[in-house]
Enzyme design. Structure first.
Site, PDB file in Angstrom:
ATOM      1  CD  GLU A  49      -4.154 -12.671  -8.590  1.00 53.18           C
ATOM      2  OE1 GLU A  49      -2.991 -12.491  -7.400  1.00 53.18           O
ATOM      3  OE2 GLU A  49      -4.019 -13.711  -8.794  1.00 53.18           O
ATOM      4  CD  GLU A  98       1.173 -12.471  -9.922  1.00 59.90           C
ATOM      5  OE1 GLU A  98       1.354 -11.869 -11.074  1.00 59.90           O
ATOM      6  OE2 GLU A  98       0.362 -12.412  -8.935  1.00 59.90           O
ATOM      7  N   GLY A 140      -1.531 -10.268  -6.285  1.00 58.52           N
ATOM      8  CA  GLY A 140      -2.920 -11.200  -4.769  1.00 58.52           C
ATOM      9  C   GLY A 140      -3.341  -9.921  -4.371  1.00 58.52           C
TER      10      GLY A 140
HETATM   11  N1  COA Z   1       5.737 -10.051  -0.113  1.00 58.91           N
HETATM   12  C1  COA Z   1       6.931 -10.264   0.734  1.00 58.91           C
HETATM   13  N2  COA Z   1       7.305  -8.192   1.073  1.00 58.91           N
HETATM   14  C2  COA Z   1       7.365  -7.839  -0.278  1.00 58.91           C
HETATM   15  C3  COA Z   1       6.817  -7.575  -0.413  1.00 58.91           C
HETATM   16  C4  COA Z   1       5.950  -8.983  -0.630  1.00 58.91           C
HETATM   17  N3  COA Z   1       5.101  -9.165  -2.068  1.00 58.91           N
HETATM   18  N4  COA Z   1       6.373  -6.775  -1.495  1.00 58.91           N
HETATM   19  C5  COA Z   1       7.125  -5.899  -0.737  1.00 58.91           C
HETATM   20  N5  COA Z   1       7.506  -6.563   0.103  1.00 58.91           N
HETATM   21  C6  COA Z   1       9.154  -5.858   1.141  1.00 58.91           C
HETATM   22  C7  COA Z   1       9.809  -5.911   0.600  1.00 58.91           C
HETATM   23  O1  COA Z   1      10.861  -7.180   0.452  1.00 58.91           O
HETATM   24  C8  COA Z   1      10.491  -4.664   1.631  1.00 58.91           C
HETATM   25  O2  COA Z   1      10.954  -5.422   2.495  1.00 58.91           O
HETATM   26  P1  COA Z   1      12.837  -4.950   3.528  1.00 58.91           P
HETATM   27  O3  COA Z   1      12.035  -2.909   3.900  1.00 58.91           O
HETATM   28  O4  COA Z   1      11.872  -5.607   4.934  1.00 58.91           O
HETATM   29  O5  COA Z   1      13.347  -4.624   2.382  1.00 58.91           O
HETATM   30  C9  COA Z   1       9.135  -3.823   1.873  1.00 58.91           C
HETATM   31  O6  COA Z   1       8.059  -4.200   1.533  1.00 58.91           O
HETATM   32  C10 COA Z   1       9.316  -2.392   0.925  1.00 58.91           C
HETATM   33  O7  COA Z   1       9.993  -3.563  -0.769  1.00 58.91           O
HETATM   34  P2  COA Z   1      10.427  -2.281  -0.820  1.00 58.91           P
HETATM   35  O8  COA Z   1      10.393  -3.684  -2.184  1.00 58.91           O
HETATM   36  O9  COA Z   1      11.499  -1.736  -0.495  1.00 58.91           O
HETATM   37  O10 COA Z   1       9.686  -1.068  -1.941  1.00 58.91           O
HETATM   38  P3  COA Z   1       9.937  -0.208  -3.770  1.00 58.91           P
HETATM   39  O11 COA Z   1       8.789   0.772  -3.429  1.00 58.91           O
HETATM   40  O12 COA Z   1      11.372  -0.181  -4.080  1.00 58.91           O
HETATM   41  O13 COA Z   1       9.265  -0.908  -4.267  1.00 58.91           O
HETATM   42  C11 COA Z   1       6.993  -2.205  -4.978  1.00 58.91           C
HETATM   43  C12 COA Z   1       7.414  -1.509  -4.287  1.00 58.91           C
HETATM   44  C13 COA Z   1       5.554  -3.036  -4.419  1.00 58.91           C
HETATM   45  C14 COA Z   1       7.493  -2.167  -6.307  1.00 58.91           C
HETATM   46  C15 COA Z   1       8.072  -3.726  -5.112  1.00 58.91           C
HETATM   47  O14 COA Z   1       8.123  -3.945  -3.478  1.00 58.91           O
HETATM   48  C16 COA Z   1       7.808  -5.010  -5.809  1.00 58.91           C
HETATM   49  O15 COA Z   1       7.866  -5.345  -7.110  1.00 58.91           O
HETATM   50  N6  COA Z   1       6.853  -6.160  -4.264  1.00 58.91           N
HETATM   51  C17 COA Z   1       6.825  -7.193  -4.758  1.00 58.91           C
HETATM   52  C18 COA Z   1       5.659  -7.273  -6.155  1.00 58.91           C
HETATM   53  C19 COA Z   1       5.251  -8.591  -6.265  1.00 58.91           C
HETATM   54  O16 COA Z   1       6.235  -9.300  -7.677  1.00 58.91           O
HETATM   55  N7  COA Z   1       3.986  -9.047  -6.035  1.00 58.91           N
HETATM   56  C20 COA Z   1       3.311 -10.293  -6.837  1.00 58.91           C
HETATM   57  C21 COA Z   1       3.982 -11.256  -5.330  1.00 58.91           C
HETATM   58  S1  COA Z   1       3.818 -13.172  -6.389  1.00 58.91           S
END
Ligand code: COA
Length: 262
Positions: free
Chosen positions: A117, A137, A114
């Site tokens: 997006e 996704e 998003g």
């Molecule tokens: N929704 C809710 N929480 C999210 C989030 C999301 N889309 N993306 C990241 N967070 C949170 C993580 O759960 C983490 O929380 P915590 O500290 O309570 O564990 C915090 O943000 C930091 O993220 P983290 O994953 O630990 O950082 P990272 O550097 O290891 O990885 C990303 C960064 C962006 C690669 C990874 O967070 C990720 O893949 N996020 C989801 C992206 C995604 O799939 N978006 C589409 C959703 S439909």
């Protein structure tokens, strides 16, 4: 989930430019309904204010523009409520796109799901060298639900868009520029806001009526609303699937998901 930050969207006026900063850095500026409400309120204000000629959207915390839909909020909604939430986000993004004033996304760090997006609904996307764009996704058993299946192929073509959507590969700033996602070559992380500020200043000194008409002329295309409505239904369906339950659980548990047969 407990809301860790109250002011999820910081709005600042600098001359004729309104800066909107997504402000949930603890969750990499993930988008939830509170953010949509704040954006909606801001857009209404900006629309009514002739003193605002350009809008800049960016993310706080330095690591992300936005990491996409808030997966905590999405978990546990029934399909009807999921469709409602997705439809709401889509309407807000469409309102941004149809604001009649240029909107510049200033992207540093992750613009995923998003978050990507949201950038796609802006008139221009300027990124720094650390920008990373992707639609992850499908790895979660979901599909893009905030306009990605519609706006990305229109922007970069079906092949490149399908590659990003199906594989989850991320485009770094250089390839994002080559693909046509970025409106200009990436700048250094430190220079991003100055570069965007300068561009916004140039745009804001020109005719706002001409800008509105250019935006309308360029975007007056082809069935986008019907495509968006269809995407909402399909995204809600995916979110209600067992694969989505497994995918989001695996993300939380920091492991690779195990998806069943199709
Ligand atoms: N929704 C809710 N929480 C999210 C989030 C999301 N889309 N993306 C990241 N967070 C949170 C993580 O759960 C983490 O929380 P915590 O500290 O309570 O564990 C915090 O943000 C930091 O993220 P983290 O994953 O630990 O950082 P990272 O550097 O290891 O990885 C990303 C960064 C962006 C690669 C990874 O967070 C990720 O893949 N996020 C989801 C992206 C995604 O799939 N978006 C589409 C959703 S439909």
């Amino acid at each position: 989930m407990v809301e860790r930050d109250e002011n999820v969207l910081i709005a600042e006026q600098r001359e004729r430019v309104r800066y909107l900063t997504l402000n949930r850095p603890d969750v990499l500026n993930a988008l939830n309904s509170k953010v949509f409400t704040a954006l909606e309120t801001e857009l209404a204000r900006i629309e009514a204010d002739p003193g605002t000629r350009v809008v800049v959207v960016t993310g706080s915390g330095g690591r992300a523009f936005s990491a996409g839909a808030d997966l905590d909020e999405l978990t546990g909604l029934d399909p009807v409520d999921t469709r409602k939430l997705l439809g709401r986000g889509q309407r807000v993004f469409r309102a941004l796109e149809r604001l009649g004033k240029p909107v510049i996304a200033a992207v540093n760090g992750y613009a995923l799901g998003g978050g990507f997006e949201l950038a796609l609904a802006c008139s221009l996307i300027v990124g720094s060298e650390g920008a990373k764009f992707g639609l992850p996704e499908a790895g979660l058993g979901l599909i893009p639900g905030y306009g990605g299946t519609q706006r990305l192929p229109r922007l970069i073509g079906k092949q490149a868009a399908l590659r990003l959507m199906l594989s989850g590969q991320r485009a770094d700033a250089t390839s994002a520029y080559e693909l046509g996602i970025l409106s200009q070559p990436p700048v250094s992380d430190d220079e991003l806001l100055d570069t965007v500020g300068q561009l916004a200043g140039e745009i804001s000194g020109r005719s706002p009526r001409a800008a509105a008409l250019i935006l309308e002329a360029v975007s007056s295309s082809d069935g986008l609303d019907a495509g968006l409505a269809h995407e909402t239904t399909l995204a809600a369906l995916a979110a209600a699937s067992g694969d989505a339950a497994e995918g989001i659980r695996a993300f939380r548990e920091k492991r690779t998901p195990s998806f069943g047969a199709g």
